[in-house]
Design a protein around this motif. Structure first.
Motif, mmCIF file in Angstrom:
data_model
loop_
_atom_site.group_PDB
_atom_site.id
_atom_site.type_symbol
_atom_site.label_atom_id
_atom_site.label_comp_id
_atom_site.label_asym_id
_atom_site.label_seq_id
_atom_site.Cartn_x
_atom_site.Cartn_y
_atom_site.Cartn_z
ATOM 1 N N MET A 14 0.830 -1.202 0.000
ATOM 2 C CA MET A 14 0.000 0.000 0.000
ATOM 3 C C MET A 14 0.866 1.254 0.000
ATOM 4 O O MET A 14 0.586 2.221 -0.716
ATOM 5 C CB MET A 14 -0.931 0.003 1.211
ATOM 6 N N MET A 15 1.944 1.237 0.778
ATOM 7 C CA MET A 15 2.818 2.404 0.850
ATOM 8 C C MET A 15 3.569 2.616 -0.470
ATOM 9 O O MET A 15 3.850 3.750 -0.848
ATOM 10 C CB MET A 15 3.811 2.250 1.997
ATOM 11 N N GLU A 16 3.870 1.536 -1.165
ATOM 12 C CA GLU A 16 4.546 1.680 -2.460
ATOM 13 C C GLU A 16 3.611 2.280 -3.499
ATOM 14 O O GLU A 16 4.029 3.061 -4.356
ATOM 15 C CB GLU A 16 5.055 0.309 -2.928
ATOM 16 N N LYS A 17 2.329 1.910 -3.433
ATOM 17 C CA LYS A 17 1.346 2.456 -4.381
ATOM 18 C C LYS A 17 0.969 3.888 -4.036
ATOM 19 O O LYS A 17 0.684 4.697 -4.922
ATOM 20 C CB LYS A 17 0.090 1.580 -4.404
ATOM 21 N N TYR A 18 0.949 4.193 -2.742
ATOM 22 C CA TYR A 18 0.526 5.521 -2.280
ATOM 23 C C TYR A 18 1.562 6.077 -1.316
ATOM 24 O O TYR A 18 1.352 6.123 -0.097
ATOM 25 C CB TYR A 18 -0.840 5.433 -1.592
ATOM 26 N N PRO A 19 2.708 6.514 -1.823
ATOM 27 C CA PRO A 19 3.807 6.968 -0.941
ATOM 28 C C PRO A 19 3.456 8.189 -0.099
ATOM 29 O O PRO A 19 4.141 8.465 0.896
ATOM 30 C CB PRO A 19 4.935 7.283 -1.933
ATOM 31 N N MET A 20 2.405 8.917 -0.462
ATOM 32 C CA MET A 20 2.020 10.088 0.335
ATOM 33 C C MET A 20 1.347 9.686 1.649
ATOM 34 O O MET A 20 1.187 10.517 2.540
ATOM 35 C CB MET A 20 1.073 10.990 -0.467
ATOM 36 N N ASN A 21 0.986 8.411 1.783
ATOM 37 C CA ASN A 21 0.284 7.950 2.977
ATOM 38 C C ASN A 21 1.242 7.539 4.088
ATOM 39 O O ASN A 21 1.085 6.487 4.715
ATOM 40 C CB ASN A 21 -0.641 6.772 2.634
ATOM 41 N N ALA A 22 2.231 8.361 4.362
ATOM 42 C CA ALA A 22 3.231 8.025 5.377
ATOM 43 C C ALA A 22 2.621 7.917 6.768
ATOM 44 O O ALA A 22 3.152 7.220 7.640
ATOM 45 C CB ALA A 22 4.345 9.070 5.373
ATOM 46 N N GLN A 23 1.496 8.592 6.997
ATOM 47 C CA GLN A 23 0.872 8.555 8.322
ATOM 48 C C GLN A 23 0.206 7.212 8.612
ATOM 49 O O GLN A 23 -0.251 6.977 9.730
ATOM 50 C CB GLN A 23 -0.148 9.685 8.454
ATOM 51 N N PHE A 24 0.161 6.315 7.630
ATOM 52 C CA PHE A 24 -0.396 4.988 7.852
ATOM 53 C C PHE A 24 0.672 3.992 8.305
ATOM 54 O O PHE A 24 0.382 2.814 8.459
ATOM 55 C CB PHE A 24 -1.074 4.476 6.581
ATOM 56 N N THR A 25 1.897 4.464 8.523
ATOM 57 C CA THR A 25 2.969 3.592 8.993
ATOM 58 C C THR A 25 2.958 3.508 10.517
ATOM 59 O O THR A 25 2.282 4.267 11.206
ATOM 60 C CB THR A 25 4.338 4.114 8.520
ATOM 61 N N HIS A 26 3.733 2.566 11.043
ATOM 62 C CA HIS A 26 3.812 2.338 12.482
ATOM 63 C C HIS A 26 4.367 3.576 13.191
ATOM 64 O O HIS A 26 5.440 4.058 12.839
ATOM 65 C CB HIS A 26 4.704 1.119 12.753
ATOM 66 N N PRO A 27 3.682 4.105 14.207
ATOM 67 C CA PRO A 27 4.136 5.337 14.865
ATOM 68 C C PRO A 27 5.384 5.173 15.723
ATOM 69 O O PRO A 27 6.059 6.169 16.034
ATOM 70 C CB PRO A 27 2.940 5.719 15.758
ATOM 71 N N GLY A 28 5.694 3.960 16.135
ATOM 72 C CA GLY A 28 6.842 3.736 17.017
ATOM 73 C C GLY A 28 6.407 3.201 18.370
ATOM 74 O O GLY A 28 5.446 3.707 18.971
ATOM 75 N N ILE A 29 7.125 2.184 18.874
ATOM 76 C CA ILE A 29 6.712 1.546 20.124
ATOM 77 C C ILE A 29 6.829 2.494 21.320
ATOM 78 O O ILE A 29 6.206 2.264 22.356
ATOM 79 C CB ILE A 29 7.533 0.268 20.390
ATOM 80 N N GLN A 30 7.603 3.572 21.180
ATOM 81 C CA GLN A 30 7.729 4.521 22.292
ATOM 82 C C GLN A 30 6.415 5.239 22.575
ATOM 83 O O GLN A 30 6.248 5.836 23.649
ATOM 84 C CB GLN A 30 8.831 5.552 22.006
ATOM 85 N N TYR A 31 5.478 5.148 21.644
ATOM 86 C CA TYR A 31 4.175 5.789 21.832
ATOM 87 C C TYR A 31 3.084 4.781 22.212
ATOM 88 O O TYR A 31 1.903 5.122 22.223
ATOM 89 C CB TYR A 31 3.764 6.531 20.563
#
Length: 373
Positions: free
Chosen positions: A175-192
């Motif tokens: 999905m990220m390769e098809k829609y690279p602008m959707n960076a906010q759909f990635t994992h936020p980080g375990i620190q959060y």
């Protein structure tokens, strides 16, 4: 748009319902191909997206902006069925509040899938019932379970994941390769990903947890990777947002639920479906929106994984969702009539066995009038 394939309304067999635009974006991101838009039928106010996943033509709808809850979900589902009469089943896919416990180590970004358990079909409407003596709340009724074509696929997929692992990370990456602008759909980080003790409430007036006390955090073992885990069990559905840790834990103890959400109870009896929720918070006062997009994406990725293992001819060979719903309604009416008959055909009175000879003083109600004895 001219290059998109055009299908007919009758070609679509899977209805995918979302509550939020974020969830609909994730759904569209999982489509293998997109189809041209078809007009809805008269009195259908839904706005649809169309496409294909694996062997299945999928139509996606979202609840009206800002209008959530079980009633809104039921309206969207009924209107979808009125336009797409050949749908076989539905998927309710989106975010929810996780219910972690020692038995179920639920983390943010994990996926919870509705599974029939005990007398429940997979979803419990936890706020529907009546208050009786001593203020005790008694829940009433039960919701339909998903159709067999989905339950058998769930069993197969769960077993496959045990042996080979799941493919959610693959679908998220695609999905990220098809829609690279959707960076906010990635994992936020375990620190959060912070789970606070149930009795510790979020400080009033604070937007983030920066001023929450670290001593109130629940100590959890680190996971070997950030890939989501998948949990199967009961999902609690109601018309109110759950954001209180103590209440969450109380209901977990009473109902053994794994997740809270706000739409599924409106669907189960009018649209045979499965509920898939990505965990975006812990249903407590510390909830925020940081994990919503990633959780929506993991839920959508699981839905794609599920559809990809169901053969197309197995779906088209099953009865339509409308036929299944009508049969469920008919069975429910028959059960209700049997209960009424049982209630009407009863004795009222007391047996008297004095003197060693038994006789009955009272009446027998046969449904057609009392008979005296």
């Amino acid at each position: 748009m001219s290059s998109l394939q055009t299908r007919s309304h009758g070609d679509y067999t899977v209805g995918w319902i979302c509550a939020l635009p974020t969830e609909m974006a994730a759904a569209q991101g999982m489509l293998d191909e997109h189809h041209a838009v078809l007009p809805p039928r008269t009195q259908d106010n839904n706005n649809y997206a169309f496409g294909r996943i694996g062997d299945h033509n999928v139509v996606v709808a979202c609840l009206p902006l800002g209008v959530m809850g079980t009633i809104s979900a039921a309206i969207v589902a009924n209107q979808m069925l009125s336009t797409f009469t050949r749908l076989r089943f539905g998927l309710m896919v989106g975010i929810g509040g996780g219910v972690p416990s020692e038995e179920h180590d639920i983390r943010l970004g994990d996926v919870v899938v509705s599974k029939p358990t005990g007398s429940y079909g997979g979803v419990i409407q936890y706020d529907f019932g009546k208050t009786v003596q001593e203020g005790k709340f008694t829940r009433m009724g039960s919701l339909n379970r998903p159709p067999d074509v989905l339950l058998t696929a769930l069993a197969n997929l769960e077993a496959k994941h045990m042996m080979e692992g799941h493919e959610l990370a693959k679908y998220l990456r695609e999905m990220m390769e098809k829609y690279p602008m959707n960076a906010q759909f990635t994992h936020p980080g375990i620190q959060y990903d912070s789970l606070y003790k149930a009795e510790y409430d979020h400080p009033s007036g604070q937007v983030t947890c920066e001023k929450c006390e670290g001593t109130q955090l629940v100590d959890r073992e680190p996971r070997p990777s950030v890939d989501p885990f998948i949990h199967y069990g009961l999902i609690a559905s109601g018309d109110q947002v759950m954001r209180h840790g103590a209440t969450r834990n109380r209901l977990r103890g009473e109902l053994k639920v794994l997740c809270f959400e706000m739409e599924a109870a409106g669907l189960m009896d009018c649209f045979p479906c499965l509920v898939i929720r990505g965990v975006c918070d812990y249903a407590d006062s510390h909830k925020n929106k940081r994990w919503q997009r990633y959780a929506a994406a993991t839920a959508a990725a699981y839905a794609k994984n599920l559809l990809n293992i169901i053969p197309g001819n197995q779906v088209t060979g099953t009865r339509t969702a409308i036929e299944a719903t009508e049969e469920n309604k008919s069975n429910s009416r028959d059960k209700h009539d049997d209960q009424n008959l049982h209630q009407h055909n009863h004795f009222s009175g007391n047996f008297n066995t004095s003197g060693g000879k038994a006789f009955y003083g009272g009446t027998y109600n046969s449904g057609g009038g009392p008979m005296s004895f």
